[in-house]
Design a protein around this motif. Structure first.
Motif, PDB file in Angstrom:
ATOM      1  N   VAL A 156      14.261  55.585  24.707  1.00 20.37           N
ATOM      2  CA  VAL A 156      14.845  56.851  24.241  1.00 20.37           C
ATOM      3  C   VAL A 156      13.800  57.963  24.295  1.00 20.37           C
ATOM      4  N   PHE A 157      12.588  57.649  23.871  1.00 18.12           N
ATOM      5  CA  PHE A 157      11.504  58.631  23.809  1.00 18.12           C
ATOM      6  C   PHE A 157      11.101  59.124  25.194  1.00 18.12           C
ATOM      7  N   ASN A 158      11.211  58.247  26.190  1.00 25.17           N
ATOM      8  CA  ASN A 158      10.695  58.575  27.518  1.00 25.17           C
ATOM      9  C   ASN A 158      11.747  59.075  28.492  1.00 25.17           C
ATOM     10  N   GLN A 159      13.028  58.888  28.174  1.00 22.33           N
ATOM     11  CA  GLN A 159      14.061  59.191  29.154  1.00 22.33           C
ATOM     12  C   GLN A 159      15.058  60.221  28.618  1.00 22.33           C
ATOM     13  N   SER A 160      15.397  61.199  29.468  1.00 17.66           N
ATOM     14  CA  SER A 160      16.417  62.185  29.130  1.00 17.66           C
ATOM     15  C   SER A 160      17.764  61.470  28.961  1.00 17.66           C
ATOM     16  N   PRO A 161      18.590  61.902  28.013  1.00 16.62           N
ATOM     17  CA  PRO A 161      18.527  63.120  27.185  1.00 16.62           C
ATOM     18  C   PRO A 161      17.737  62.958  25.891  1.00 16.62           C
ATOM     19  N   ARG A 162      17.016  61.853  25.737  1.00 13.74           N
ATOM     20  CA  ARG A 162      16.187  61.602  24.549  1.00 13.74           C
ATOM     21  C   ARG A 162      17.019  61.623  23.259  1.00 13.74           C
ATOM     22  N   ARG A 163      18.136  60.959  23.326  1.00 10.47           N
ATOM     23  CA  ARG A 163      19.003  60.771  22.154  1.00 10.47           C
ATOM     24  C   ARG A 163      19.319  59.293  22.047  1.00 10.47           C
ATOM     25  N   GLY A 164      19.246  58.737  20.842  1.00  7.89           N
ATOM     26  CA  GLY A 164      19.512  57.317  20.700  1.00  7.89           C
ATOM     27  C   GLY A 164      20.085  56.962  19.346  1.00  7.89           C
ATOM     28  N   LEU A 165      20.845  55.887  19.313  1.00  7.44           N
ATOM     29  CA  LEU A 165      21.416  55.352  18.079  1.00  7.44           C
ATOM     30  C   LEU A 165      21.023  53.888  17.988  1.00  7.44           C
ATOM     31  N   LEU A 166      20.325  53.543  16.927  1.00  6.51           N
ATOM     32  CA  LEU A 166      19.887  52.166  16.700  1.00  6.51           C
ATOM     33  C   LEU A 166      20.657  51.591  15.518  1.00  6.51           C
TER      34      LEU A 166
ATOM     35  N   GLY B 215      13.223  69.516  24.888  1.00  6.50           N
ATOM     36  CA  GLY B 215      12.680  68.254  25.367  1.00  6.50           C
ATOM     37  C   GLY B 215      12.373  67.263  24.262  1.00  6.50           C
ATOM     38  N   GLY B 216      12.732  67.605  23.026  1.00 12.12           N
ATOM     39  CA  GLY B 216      12.447  66.724  21.900  1.00 12.12           C
ATOM     40  C   GLY B 216      13.369  65.515  21.851  1.00 12.12           C
ATOM     41  N   THR B 217      13.066  64.610  20.924  1.00  5.54           N
ATOM     42  CA  THR B 217      13.782  63.335  20.804  1.00  5.54           C
ATOM     43  C   THR B 217      14.473  63.251  19.451  1.00  5.54           C
ATOM     44  N   MET B 218      15.719  62.768  19.436  1.00  6.30           N
ATOM     45  CA  MET B 218      16.446  62.556  18.190  1.00  6.30           C
ATOM     46  C   MET B 218      16.962  61.124  18.161  1.00  6.30           C
ATOM     47  N   ILE B 219      16.616  60.420  17.100  1.00  4.67           N
ATOM     48  CA  ILE B 219      17.000  59.010  16.974  1.00  4.67           C
ATOM     49  C   ILE B 219      17.711  58.800  15.645  1.00  4.67           C
ATOM     50  N   TYR B 220      18.876  58.172  15.710  1.00  3.35           N
ATOM     51  CA  TYR B 220      19.624  57.782  14.520  1.00  3.35           C
ATOM     52  C   TYR B 220      19.428  56.289  14.300  1.00  3.35           C
TER      53      TYR B 220
ATOM     54  N   ILE C 223      15.995  72.746   5.374  1.00  2.00           N
ATOM     55  CA  ILE C 223      15.323  72.561   6.657  1.00  2.00           C
ATOM     56  C   ILE C 223      15.307  73.861   7.462  1.00  2.00           C
ATOM     57  N   THR C 224      15.682  74.949   6.811  1.00  2.00           N
ATOM     58  CA  THR C 224      15.708  76.243   7.485  1.00  2.00           C
ATOM     59  C   THR C 224      14.317  76.621   7.983  1.00  2.00           C
ATOM     60  N   GLY C 225      14.224  77.010   9.233  1.00  2.00           N
ATOM     61  CA  GLY C 225      12.955  77.453   9.797  1.00  2.00           C
ATOM     62  C   GLY C 225      12.057  76.350  10.293  1.00  2.00           C
ATOM     63  N   MET C 226      12.451  75.086  10.096  1.00  2.00           N
ATOM     64  CA  MET C 226      11.620  73.981  10.569  1.00  2.00           C
ATOM     65  C   MET C 226      11.738  73.827  12.079  1.00  2.00           C
ATOM     66  N   ARG C 227      10.698  73.236  12.668  1.00  4.34           N
ATOM     67  CA  ARG C 227      10.729  72.830  14.066  1.00  4.34           C
ATOM     68  C   ARG C 227      10.174  71.421  14.138  1.00  4.34           C
ATOM     69  N   ALA C 228      10.758  70.601  15.006  1.00  6.80           N
ATOM     70  CA  ALA C 228      10.311  69.223  15.137  1.00  6.80           C
ATOM     71  C   ALA C 228      10.435  68.779  16.586  1.00  6.80           C
ATOM     72  N   ASP C 229       9.522  67.905  16.991  1.00  4.93           N
ATOM     73  CA  ASP C 229       9.553  67.331  18.334  1.00  4.93           C
ATOM     74  C   ASP C 229      10.257  65.981  18.341  1.00  4.93           C
ATOM     75  N   LEU C 230      10.286  65.343  17.178  1.00  7.82           N
ATOM     76  CA  LEU C 230      10.965  64.063  17.009  1.00  7.82           C
ATOM     77  C   LEU C 230      11.683  64.087  15.668  1.00  7.82           C
ATOM     78  N   ILE C 231      12.991  63.887  15.696  1.00  6.94           N
ATOM     79  CA  ILE C 231      13.788  63.820  14.474  1.00  6.94           C
ATOM     80  C   ILE C 231      14.332  62.408  14.332  1.00  6.94           C
TER      81      ILE C 231
END
Length: 202
Positions: free
Chosen positions: A34-44, A179-184, A137-145
């Motif tokens: 998930v981290f290395n491949q687009s769209p960098r979205r995953g559900l575990l 380009g960030g990653t989001m994992i559930y 979470i207003t105004g936050m920025r993250a590369d991995l959520i």
């Protein structure tokens, strides 16, 4: 770089006097993909007490080891649950031999809800910060959520609560960097679970 995640996992388990279970390796493989491949979205989703949150914490610590500039946001149904993940990551950073250079001497942001590792200057957000799903979470920025158990009975036991939760989660797209990653990670608590992908979302 991909093999570093597996070596990091094995090294941590060796420190604990354990061998890496096969399904933990499979979980790590999924997270790395998930981290290395687009769209960098995953559900575990995995069976209860499988150690999925344990492996996710190890994964997050390894991300910081390889990319100290990364900003990680941990979201859970309650801030106390998210704080457990931050504590887990902090414990790994403090005790994994590969991470010694990441632990700052002056631990200004090294607490139960946020940690900041040694990294390039000029980055505003902490390296890791946690919030309850309805926290500020207003105004936050993250590369991995990492959304860790955002669906629990208290957030999903009515139609309105599930819609509120989905609306809140849609806001994360404005926080995630390009380009960030989001994992559930989690377990469904209702037939109309937020983890079910609809035809419109495929």
């Amino acid at each position: 770089m991909t093999t570093e995640f597996y070596k990091f996992l094995d090294e941590w388990n060796a420190i604990l006097g354990l061998k890496t279970p096969r399904h933990h390796r499979q979980i790590m493989e999924f997270l790395v993909d998930v981290f290395n491949q687009s769209p960098r979205r995953g559900l575990l989703m995995a069976f209860r007490h499988s150690g999925k949150s344990t492996v996710v914490g190890i994964f997050a610590a390894c991300v910081l080891y390889m990319h100290p500039e990364m900003r990680i946001l941990i979201l859970s149904a309650q801030s106390t649950l998210a704080g457990r993940m931050v504590a887990h990551i902090r414990h790994i950073l403090e005790n994994h031999p590969w991470c010694r250079d990441l632990v700052p001497t002056a631990k200004k942001e090294w607490s139960s809800d946020r940690i900041t590792v040694n990294r390039p200057i000029g980055i505003r957000e902490p390296s890791v910060i946690c919030q309850g799903i309805y926290g500020n979470i207003t105004g936050m920025r993250a590369d991995l959520i990492i959304c860790d158990d955002v669906e629990v009975p208290n957030t999903s036991n009515t139609v309105q609560k599930r819609e509120n939760l989905r609306e809140r989660l849609r806001e994360l797209d404005f926080i995630l960097s390009p380009g960030g990653t989001m994992i559930y990670i989690g377990t469904p608590h209702t037939i109309d679970t937020i983890y079910r992908v609809t035809d419109d979302e495929e």
